[in-house]
Design an enzyme around this catalytic site. Structure first.
Site, PDB file in Angstrom:
ATOM      1  N   LEU A  10       0.829  -1.224   0.000  1.00  0.00           N
ATOM      2  CA  LEU A  10       0.000   0.000   0.000  1.00  0.00           C
ATOM      3  C   LEU A  10       0.854   1.262   0.000  1.00  0.00           C
ATOM      4  CD1 LEU A  10      -2.767  -1.008   2.591  1.00  0.00           C
ATOM      5  CD2 LEU A  10      -2.847  -1.161   0.096  1.00  0.00           C
ATOM      6  N   GLY A  11       2.157   1.113  -0.074  1.00  0.00           N
ATOM      7  CA  GLY A  11       3.047   2.275  -0.054  1.00  0.00           C
ATOM      8  C   GLY A  11       3.146   2.958  -1.407  1.00  0.00           C
ATOM      9  N   GLN A  12       4.094   3.907  -1.503  1.00  0.00           N
ATOM     10  CA  GLN A  12       4.188   4.736  -2.714  1.00  0.00           C
ATOM     11  C   GLN A  12       4.473   3.889  -3.951  1.00  0.00           C
ATOM     12  OE1 GLN A  12       7.557   7.226  -3.399  1.00  0.00           O
ATOM     13  NE2 GLN A  12       6.417   8.701  -4.626  1.00  0.00           N
ATOM     14  N   ASP A  34       0.491  -5.935   3.428  1.00  0.00           N
ATOM     15  CA  ASP A  34       0.892  -4.699   4.110  1.00  0.00           C
ATOM     16  C   ASP A  34       0.500  -4.843   5.578  1.00  0.00           C
ATOM     17  OD1 ASP A  34       1.520  -1.593   2.695  1.00  0.00           O
ATOM     18  OD2 ASP A  34       1.329  -1.840   4.857  1.00  0.00           O
ATOM     19  N   ARG A  36      -1.394  -2.989   7.206  1.00  0.00           N
ATOM     20  CA  ARG A  36      -2.798  -2.613   7.409  1.00  0.00           C
ATOM     21  C   ARG A  36      -3.558  -2.878   6.113  1.00  0.00           C
ATOM     22  NH1 ARG A  36       0.027   1.406   5.276  1.00  0.00           N
ATOM     23  NH2 ARG A  36      -1.073   2.815   3.903  1.00  0.00           N
ATOM     24  N   ASP A  49       3.046  -8.035   8.979  1.00  0.00           N
ATOM     25  CA  ASP A  49       4.079  -7.206   9.594  1.00  0.00           C
ATOM     26  C   ASP A  49       5.401  -7.885   9.224  1.00  0.00           C
ATOM     27  OD1 ASP A  49       6.019  -6.188  11.253  1.00  0.00           O
ATOM     28  OD2 ASP A  49       4.807  -6.264  13.084  1.00  0.00           O
ATOM     29  N   TYR A 138      19.042   5.608   7.337  1.00  0.00           N
ATOM     30  CA  TYR A 138      18.458   5.049   6.108  1.00  0.00           C
ATOM     31  C   TYR A 138      19.581   4.585   5.171  1.00  0.00           C
ATOM     32  CZ  TYR A 138      15.573   5.262   1.797  1.00  0.00           C
ATOM     33  OH  TYR A 138      14.898   5.001   0.629  1.00  0.00           O
ATOM     34  N   LYS A 142      20.544   0.976   3.758  1.00  0.00           N
ATOM     35  CA  LYS A 142      20.581   0.663   2.319  1.00  0.00           C
ATOM     36  C   LYS A 142      21.898   0.012   1.931  1.00  0.00           C
ATOM     37  CE  LYS A 142      16.471   1.861   1.019  1.00  0.00           C
ATOM     38  NZ  LYS A 142      15.495   0.779   0.817  1.00  0.00           N
TER      39      LYS A 142
END
Ligand code: AKB
Length: 311
Positions: A10-12, A34, A36, A49, A138, A142
């Site tokens: 459901l993310g970008q 996802d 949720r 999760d 981040y 990565k």
């Protein structure tokens, strides 16, 4: 025919990639997951999760997937405010997804980012193989993730592939918690208020890409002949590089009274300054034919047209 499990669906990236993969490989061959469930989705969907390795394995096994696309992660700015949570989620989720891929012999994709570079990386035409000493959580995630994916490839023969994405711009699902998000927000605010206050300073250049090119790049890389891939984790890809003034000027070609102001956020500005100005995507072009079709001009025309009909 592939059977694909997507985390962070459901993310970008996930919200658009799920639809595109379903168009190509068939609705029931793409299992979206996802943390949720927001609305009724068309096609298989499971709550997951990614820190729950057992559940991830169970879902992958139940649906007999042969490909895992692991997208669930915190982006750069949010990760900087919750570094330990980010480490646990980003690295824990990744290792769980890699383990599932190893156990079930799946092909594997997860995105890396221009965030994998740092202040000591060459800033312009950043090479495919170069210094990677990021100064953000981040970025640390990565780089560690790229190395971990390479490790699973060499050690366990898991077919891991990845792209170092620049800022991704889309009119469908807004990003959340990234440093490059200003380049999405600016289009919404240009249409709503003819004004935008940028948290990124003038003259700060970062690589960007329009979502359709990003989706095609993932699909093309996953379909690429493995014999052609000298690199894997992860390929530099980019479509354009601009600063806030350049994107504002492009918007003014369509909204002449558009006003750009600045209120720089020191956290996100520092992150942006530690990243390259523009990266070199030669390896991706040579090894699997990467090509971006949208430049700043074409992207702006499409973004404004699409958003006008949605806002
Ligand atoms: C972010 O800004 O955190 C992301 C990225 C470049 O990885 N969009």
């Amino acid at each position: 025919m592939k059977r694909i499990l997507i985390t962070g669906a459901l993310g970008q990236i996930g919200s658009e990639l799920t639809l595109k993969l379903r168009e190509i490989y068939g609705r029931d061959n793409v299992i979206a997951t996802d943390i949720r469930q927001e609305e009724e989705t068309e096609g298989p969907f499971e709550i997951l999760d990614v820190s729950d390795q057992f559940r991830m394995y169970e879902i992958a096994k139940k649906f007999r997937v042969d490909t895992i696309i692991h997208l669930a992660a915190l982006l750069s700015a949010t990760a900087e405010t919750k570094p330990i949570f980010a480490w646990n989620l980003n690295m824990g989720g990744l290792v769980n997804a890699l383990e599932t891929a190893r156990e079930l012999n799946c092909q594997f994709f997860t995105p890396s980012s221009i965030g994998a570079f740092g202040p000591t990386t060459p800033k312009d035409h950043t090479p495919q193989v170069t210094i990677q000493r990021p100064t953000t959580m981040y970025g640390v995630n990565k780089v560690a993730g790229e190395l971990l994916c390479d490790y699973y490839f060499h050690k366990f023969s898991v077919d891991t592939r990845s792209l170092r994405f620049p800022g991704l711009i889309s009119y469908v699902t807004p990003p959340g918690g990234g440093t490059t998000d200003y380049a999405v927000e600016i289009y919404y605010e240009a249409l709503r208020k003819q004004q935008y206050t940028s948290y990124i300073a003038k003259d700060t250049y970062m690589d960007m890409m329009y979502m359709p090119d990003a989706l095609n790049a993932i699909i093309q890389l996953m379909e690429a002949d493995p014999a052609q891939l000298k690199h894997r984790n992860a390929f530099n890809v980019t479509a354009m590089s601009f600063d806030p003034e350049e994107i504002a000027n492009e918007i003014r070609n369509h909204i002449p009274n558009f006003e750009l102001n600045y209120q720089v956020d020191p956290v996100r500005q520092q992150i942006a300054e530690s990243w390259p100005n523009s990266i070199d995507a030669t390896a991706a072009k040579e090894e699997w034919g990467f090509k971006a079709t949208y430049d700043l001009k074409q992207m702006t025309i499409d973004m404004l047209e699409q958003l006008r009909s949605r806002l």
